[in-house]
Write a protein that holds these residues in place. Structure first.
Motif, PDB file in Angstrom:
ATOM      1  N   ARG A 132     135.001  42.211  20.959  1.00 61.79           N
ATOM      2  CA  ARG A 132     135.795  41.517  21.985  1.00 61.79           C
ATOM      3  C   ARG A 132     134.902  41.120  23.162  1.00 61.79           C
ATOM      4  O   ARG A 132     134.017  41.870  23.579  1.00 61.79           O
ATOM      5  N   ARG A 165     137.852  35.698  20.313  1.00 60.02           N
ATOM      6  CA  ARG A 165     138.690  35.292  21.437  1.00 60.02           C
ATOM      7  C   ARG A 165     139.968  36.124  21.511  1.00 60.02           C
ATOM      8  O   ARG A 165     140.525  36.524  20.485  1.00 60.02           O
ATOM      9  N   ARG A 188     141.730  42.172  29.791  1.00 57.34           N
ATOM     10  CA  ARG A 188     140.378  42.044  29.226  1.00 57.34           C
ATOM     11  C   ARG A 188     139.670  43.391  29.319  1.00 57.34           C
ATOM     12  O   ARG A 188     138.670  43.565  29.984  1.00 57.34           O
ATOM     13  N   ASN A 198     130.843  33.631  25.999  1.00 60.38           N
ATOM     14  CA  ASN A 198     132.270  33.874  25.801  1.00 60.38           C
ATOM     15  C   ASN A 198     132.960  33.931  27.167  1.00 60.38           C
ATOM     16  O   ASN A 198     132.478  34.599  28.086  1.00 60.38           O
ATOM     17  N   ASP A 216     135.346  35.544  28.306  1.00 59.72           N
ATOM     18  CA  ASP A 216     135.806  36.868  28.728  1.00 59.72           C
ATOM     19  C   ASP A 216     134.687  37.900  28.783  1.00 59.72           C
ATOM     20  O   ASP A 216     134.940  39.078  29.049  1.00 59.72           O
TER      21      ASP A 216
END
Length: 321
Positions: free
Chosen positions: A66, A72, A80, A205, A207
């Motif tokens: 993650r 995603r 998150r 990414n 996040d």
């Protein structure tokens, strides 16, 4: 070893929380092994391990964690979180999405922690474990107890990430932060700029920053966990034992985690366990010493088969390999 080819093409599968991007190779009929990467690294820690294990008959699956690479979150409202319970739960959810009932788990750093959590909380799903730096479940209740100053110095980024200055630094230049950590973690690893460039692609990414910061803030007690993982974190607070067959590895050239003989963590492993020291290996052990890592995965399969052979009526049991 390889000319640092990319692990491609990628596949994707969805859990309730994530769309997970992963690489797969090997026989679909073989035992599944999940290879789990750390921070700040990516799936290419296993660029040379994956083909070795495929040649040994495994179905090899290498997911992006993650917050990394093309993996995603499915919903904007999902916290998150980078906490250990989330990482472990992701492993089991990913196995469910793949339709894999039981698998070998192997990893280091964040990926090793995810594998430890899954093995401790869902042992019925784990055939065996390979873990770099032994028992990696965090004792968050003891987070305020300091380590030796030399070790604390190597963990500078833990404390940097507690600050908004650290958030800005990670968001602005994750590649160079990774470079500093790589050099400290693995002083004998002559990584190439191309290795760093390739890993840095996974740091784009959207996040990445939030997941990384939450991971370190949570482990030091400066951020609450996500509510959905509260029950799992409560179980992890008891430092549950790992009962599945395990091989643990320590790199003799790990700049932040001095190699041990395994005795200090022995109480956490109540099943069959072997401990090995790997010469000249740093923290990113599978990329630095792929043969040793692949051998550990093969050997933990043998360890499981030996255990099953010693159990009464093992061949008639549903859980026999």
């Amino acid at each position: 070893m390889s000319e640092r080819h990319a692990l491609a093409p990628l596949r994707r599968v969805s859990t309730e929380v994530l769309e997970v991007a992963y690489y797969e190779t090997g026989s679909a009929d073989g035992d599944t092994v999940l290879l789990l990467h750390g921070f700040p690294y990516d799936i290419h820690s296993y660029v040379d391990v994956a083909p070795l294990l495929a040649d040994s008959g495994f179905r090899v699956v290498v997911p992006y964690l993650r917050g990394h690479g093309p993996t995603r979150f499915l919903f904007g409202s999902t916290p998150r979180s980078g906490q250990q319970a989330a990482l472990g739960a992701d492993v089991v959810a990913f196995m469910d999405a793949l339709g894999v009932e039981r698998a070998y788990l192997a990893g280091y750093d964040w990926g090793g922690r995810a594998a430890n959590v899954a093995a401790a909380l869902w042992p019925e799903r784990v055939l065996g474990l390979v873990s770099v730096n032994s028992y990696l479940i965090q004792d968050i209740g003891a987070a305020a107890i300091p380590l030796a100053p030399e070790r604390e110095a190597g963990f500078w980024y833990f404390y940097y990430f507690l600050t908004e200055r650290g958030r800005a630094g990670l968001a602005n230049d994750p590649r160079e932060i990774a470079r500093v950590i790589w050099k400290r973690n693995s002083p004998k690893w002559p990584f190439r700029e191309s290795d760093l460039d390739r890993a840095a692609e996974s740091f784009t990414n959207p996040d990445y920053t939030d997941v990384v910061l939450h991971s370190y803030r949570h482990r030091l007690g400066f951020a609450p966990g996500a509510e959905q993982y509260a029950e799992l974190e409560a179980r992890l607070a008891g430092l549950p034992a790992i009962t599945v067959p395990t091989i643990t590895l320590d790199g003799l050239a790990d700049g932040n985690f001095p190699a041990t003989d395994g005795s200090s963590s022995a109480r956490h492993f109540t099943g069959p366990r072997l401990h090995r020291k790997v010469a000249d290996a740093g923290h990113n052990l599978p990329q630095e010493r792929p043969e040793a890592f692949a051998a550990a995965v093969r050997d933990v399969r043998d360890l499981r088969q030996e255990q099953a052979g010693r159990e009464p009526f093992a061949r008639g049991r549903q859980d026999a390999p």
